[in-house]
Design a protein around this motif. Structure first.
Motif, PDB file in Angstrom:
ATOM      1  N   PRO A 276      -2.065   1.840  -3.993  1.00  0.00           N
ATOM      2  CA  PRO A 276      -3.530   1.698  -3.964  1.00  0.00           C
ATOM      3  C   PRO A 276      -4.055   0.833  -5.111  1.00  0.00           C
ATOM      4  O   PRO A 276      -4.903  -0.048  -4.894  1.00  0.00           O
ATOM      5  CB  PRO A 276      -4.018   3.153  -4.054  1.00  0.00           C
ATOM      6  CG  PRO A 276      -2.920   3.925  -3.371  1.00  0.00           C
ATOM      7  CD  PRO A 276      -1.635   3.244  -3.785  1.00  0.00           C
ATOM      8  N   GLY A 277      -3.526   1.039  -6.318  1.00  0.00           N
ATOM      9  CA  GLY A 277      -3.963   0.228  -7.469  1.00  0.00           C
ATOM     10  C   GLY A 277      -3.613  -1.235  -7.267  1.00  0.00           C
ATOM     11  O   GLY A 277      -4.396  -2.130  -7.622  1.00  0.00           O
ATOM     12  N   LYS A 278      -2.446  -1.489  -6.684  1.00  0.00           N
ATOM     13  CA  LYS A 278      -2.041  -2.886  -6.472  1.00  0.00           C
ATOM     14  C   LYS A 278      -2.940  -3.573  -5.438  1.00  0.00           C
ATOM     15  O   LYS A 278      -3.232  -4.760  -5.539  1.00  0.00           O
ATOM     16  CB  LYS A 278      -0.582  -2.948  -6.001  1.00  0.00           C
ATOM     17  CG  LYS A 278       0.411  -2.637  -7.107  1.00  0.00           C
ATOM     18  CD  LYS A 278       1.813  -2.805  -6.571  1.00  0.00           C
ATOM     19  CE  LYS A 278       2.853  -2.431  -7.611  1.00  0.00           C
ATOM     20  NZ  LYS A 278       4.195  -2.315  -7.042  1.00  0.00           N
ATOM     21  N   ILE A 279      -3.346  -2.826  -4.407  1.00  0.00           N
ATOM     22  CA  ILE A 279      -4.245  -3.428  -3.402  1.00  0.00           C
ATOM     23  C   ILE A 279      -5.578  -3.786  -4.052  1.00  0.00           C
ATOM     24  O   ILE A 279      -6.115  -4.877  -3.841  1.00  0.00           O
ATOM     25  CB  ILE A 279      -4.445  -2.468  -2.195  1.00  0.00           C
ATOM     26  CG1 ILE A 279      -3.118  -2.254  -1.444  1.00  0.00           C
ATOM     27  CG2 ILE A 279      -5.535  -2.984  -1.262  1.00  0.00           C
ATOM     28  CD1 ILE A 279      -2.467  -3.510  -0.897  1.00  0.00           C
ATOM     29  N   VAL A 280      -6.099  -2.862  -4.873  1.00  0.00           N
ATOM     30  CA  VAL A 280      -7.359  -3.156  -5.570  1.00  0.00           C
ATOM     31  C   VAL A 280      -7.192  -4.396  -6.453  1.00  0.00           C
ATOM     32  O   VAL A 280      -8.053  -5.276  -6.479  1.00  0.00           O
ATOM     33  CB  VAL A 280      -7.839  -1.933  -6.397  1.00  0.00           C
ATOM     34  CG1 VAL A 280      -8.986  -2.307  -7.323  1.00  0.00           C
ATOM     35  CG2 VAL A 280      -8.271  -0.802  -5.452  1.00  0.00           C
ATOM     36  N   ASP A 281      -6.045  -4.500  -7.160  1.00  0.00           N
ATOM     37  CA  ASP A 281      -5.798  -5.674  -8.020  1.00  0.00           C
ATOM     38  C   ASP A 281      -5.750  -6.964  -7.204  1.00  0.00           C
ATOM     39  O   ASP A 281      -6.301  -7.988  -7.605  1.00  0.00           O
ATOM     40  CB  ASP A 281      -4.448  -5.534  -8.737  1.00  0.00           C
ATOM     41  CG  ASP A 281      -4.559  -4.615  -9.936  1.00  0.00           C
ATOM     42  OD1 ASP A 281      -5.695  -4.269 -10.314  1.00  0.00           O
ATOM     43  OD2 ASP A 281      -3.502  -4.235 -10.472  1.00  0.00           O
ATOM     44  N   ASN A 282      -5.066  -6.892  -6.051  1.00  0.00           N
ATOM     45  CA  ASN A 282      -4.967  -8.097  -5.210  1.00  0.00           C
ATOM     46  C   ASN A 282      -6.329  -8.507  -4.685  1.00  0.00           C
ATOM     47  O   ASN A 282      -6.647  -9.689  -4.570  1.00  0.00           O
ATOM     48  CB  ASN A 282      -3.984  -7.860  -4.056  1.00  0.00           C
ATOM     49  CG  ASN A 282      -2.557  -8.146  -4.478  1.00  0.00           C
ATOM     50  OD1 ASN A 282      -2.163  -9.298  -4.606  1.00  0.00           O
ATOM     51  ND2 ASN A 282      -1.781  -7.105  -4.738  1.00  0.00           N
ATOM     52  N   TRP A 283      -7.143  -7.518  -4.338  1.00  0.00           N
ATOM     53  CA  TRP A 283      -8.491  -7.796  -3.833  1.00  0.00           C
ATOM     54  C   TRP A 283      -9.321  -8.437  -4.950  1.00  0.00           C
ATOM     55  O   TRP A 283     -10.021  -9.436  -4.735  1.00  0.00           O
ATOM     56  CB  TRP A 283      -9.123  -6.491  -3.341  1.00  0.00           C
ATOM     57  CG  TRP A 283     -10.305  -6.692  -2.448  1.00  0.00           C
ATOM     58  CD1 TRP A 283     -10.285  -6.851  -1.093  1.00  0.00           C
ATOM     59  CD2 TRP A 283     -11.683  -6.772  -2.845  1.00  0.00           C
ATOM     60  NE1 TRP A 283     -11.564  -7.022  -0.626  1.00  0.00           N
ATOM     61  CE2 TRP A 283     -12.442  -6.974  -1.661  1.00  0.00           C
ATOM     62  CE3 TRP A 283     -12.345  -6.680  -4.062  1.00  0.00           C
ATOM     63  CZ2 TRP A 283     -13.825  -7.089  -1.673  1.00  0.00           C
ATOM     64  CZ3 TRP A 283     -13.737  -6.809  -4.078  1.00  0.00           C
ATOM     65  CH2 TRP A 283     -14.453  -7.008  -2.895  1.00  0.00           C
TER      66      TRP A 283
ATOM     67  N   LEU B  55       0.835  -1.211   0.000  1.00  0.00           N
ATOM     68  CA  LEU B  55       0.000   0.000   0.000  1.00  0.00           C
ATOM     69  C   LEU B  55       0.865   1.255   0.000  1.00  0.00           C
ATOM     70  O   LEU B  55       0.513   2.266  -0.603  1.00  0.00           O
ATOM     71  CB  LEU B  55      -0.936   0.005   1.222  1.00  0.00           C
ATOM     72  CG  LEU B  55      -1.816   1.246   1.370  1.00  0.00           C
ATOM     73  CD1 LEU B  55      -2.829   1.349   0.213  1.00  0.00           C
ATOM     74  CD2 LEU B  55      -2.558   1.256   2.703  1.00  0.00           C
ATOM     75  N   ASN B  56       2.007   1.181   0.673  1.00  0.00           N
ATOM     76  CA  ASN B  56       2.864   2.362   0.793  1.00  0.00           C
ATOM     77  C   ASN B  56       3.752   2.608  -0.428  1.00  0.00           C
ATOM     78  O   ASN B  56       4.462   3.600  -0.478  1.00  0.00           O
ATOM     79  CB  ASN B  56       3.719   2.253   2.063  1.00  0.00           C
ATOM     80  CG  ASN B  56       2.877   2.522   3.298  1.00  0.00           C
ATOM     81  OD1 ASN B  56       2.277   3.583   3.434  1.00  0.00           O
ATOM     82  ND2 ASN B  56       2.775   1.538   4.180  1.00  0.00           N
ATOM     83  N   GLU B  57       3.711   1.704  -1.415  1.00  0.00           N
ATOM     84  CA  GLU B  57       4.471   1.923  -2.652  1.00  0.00           C
ATOM     85  C   GLU B  57       3.785   3.020  -3.471  1.00  0.00           C
ATOM     86  O   GLU B  57       2.601   3.289  -3.278  1.00  0.00           O
ATOM     87  CB  GLU B  57       4.536   0.615  -3.461  1.00  0.00           C
ATOM     88  CG  GLU B  57       5.364  -0.458  -2.785  1.00  0.00           C
ATOM     89  CD  GLU B  57       5.306  -1.800  -3.538  1.00  0.00           C
ATOM     90  OE1 GLU B  57       4.737  -1.860  -4.647  1.00  0.00           O
ATOM     91  OE2 GLU B  57       5.828  -2.778  -2.971  1.00  0.00           O
ATOM     92  N   PRO B  58       4.519   3.645  -4.422  1.00  0.00           N
ATOM     93  CA  PRO B  58       3.923   4.746  -5.189  1.00  0.00           C
ATOM     94  C   PRO B  58       2.603   4.370  -5.869  1.00  0.00           C
ATOM     95  O   PRO B  58       1.655   5.128  -5.853  1.00  0.00           O
ATOM     96  CB  PRO B  58       5.002   5.078  -6.230  1.00  0.00           C
ATOM     97  CG  PRO B  58       6.275   4.564  -5.645  1.00  0.00           C
ATOM     98  CD  PRO B  58       5.930   3.401  -4.761  1.00  0.00           C
ATOM     99  N   ASP B  59       2.537   3.169  -6.479  1.00  0.00           N
ATOM    100  CA  ASP B  59       1.275   2.755  -7.115  1.00  0.00           C
ATOM    101  C   ASP B  59       0.551   1.717  -6.242  1.00  0.00           C
ATOM    102  O   ASP B  59      -0.182   0.855  -6.738  1.00  0.00           O
ATOM    103  CB  ASP B  59       1.537   2.197  -8.527  1.00  0.00           C
ATOM    104  CG  ASP B  59       2.626   1.129  -8.512  1.00  0.00           C
ATOM    105  OD1 ASP B  59       3.257   0.953  -7.436  1.00  0.00           O
ATOM    106  OD2 ASP B  59       2.844   0.464  -9.535  1.00  0.00           O
TER     107      ASP B  59
END
Ligand code: BTN
Length: 259
Positions: free
Chosen positions: A182-189, A176-180
């Motif tokens: 938020p998008g990665k969390i949504v992808d993982n979800w 979550l703390n990486e630059p992108d």
């Protein structure tokens, strides 16, 4: 993230204790764990049954540096972390927006994220309750709930599950703390939840309810639902329940004769 575990025999609520600790200056990664809660709570002020040894009751103090609009993603990434912890036990979980982890449509884990102002700035407390033993589930929730024991046959100690969950939580919180992030969390979800798209749901809001079909998440984790009329509604907060679609046999059977 480094975790520091604070264990209690009995607490009112691990979330309440984590809030107290955060106000006293606890740093990121403090984990409050209790064997029993006398006032465990869930979303919308609901009670979370928390008998001794019946579940894992855990709350983590976070001090996120992310944009405030992305804070709801903390609930989502916690669901992903619990999902992956359960996979390690050989279980096939699902995640229901926004805070439930299910197995065979029955709830095995609930997540309650709360924010609190502290002298060191805003803290987020993420509380996780996982049912370990079914025997301890109260009658009113037993039909819609399940436990690690029931779905895996494993009588797991809370401390064992704590270790696995915190490992995964740390991984996804770092993402979550990486630059992108938020998008990665949504992808993982998206990869772990059947609720991401095409699920028929009923959404209950504070001022009413509506039905529709899920069609993805916004970048802050809000749920998109398309109504039968084609309108896309963005759900930031609310209860989402699956709407059962009658199977073909039921649709074909003649109506019951009322006489
Ligand atoms: C929900 O499903 O509504 C969320 C339930 C969250 C329960 C956990 S148990 C540990 C932590 N302490 C609490 O009082 N609540 C959370």
């Amino acid at each position: 993230m480094d975790f520091r575990i604070l264990r209690f025999d009995k607490l009112d609520s691990t979330n309440s204790e984590a809030i107290r600790q955060a106000k006293l200056g606890a740093g990121e990664g403090l984990c409050v764990v209790a064997d029993e809660q006398t006032a465990g709570r869930g979303r919308h002020g609901r009670r979370w049954s928390s008998p001794r040894a019946g579940g894992l009751y855990l709350s983590v103090v976070l001090r996120p540096k992310i944009d405030i609009r992305h804070l709801p993603l903390i609930t989502l990434l916690t669901g992903v972390a619990v999902h992956d912890a359960l996979i390690e036990l050989g279980v096939k979980p699902d995640i229901k927006w926004v805070n439930d982890v299910l197995v065979d449509e029955r709830k095995i884990c609930g997540i309650l994220a709360e924010t609190t102002e502290t002298p060191a700035g805003l803290a987020v407390i993420v509380g996780i309750g996982v049912n370990l033993l079914s025997i301890d589930l109260p009658d009113d929730i037993a039909p819609t709930a399940t436990s690690v024991e029931e779905v895996s046959g494993i009588k797991l100690e809370a401390s064992q599950l704590l270790e696995i969950i915190t490992l995964h939580l740390s991984t996804f919180y770092d993402i979550l703390n990486e630059p992108d992030g938020p998008g990665k969390i949504v992808d993982n979800w998206r990869l772990r939840s059947t609720y991401f798209s095409g699920k028929k749901v009923r959404v209950t809001l504070s001022d009413g309810s509506f039905e529709g079909s899920t069609c993805g998440l916004e970048e802050n984790g809000a749920l998109r639902v398309v109504t039968p009329g084609g309108e896309i509604r963005i759900v930031q907060a609310g209860d989402v329940e699956r709407v059962r679609v009658p199977d073909a046999d039921q649709l074909m059977s003649p109506p019951l004769d009322p006489s």
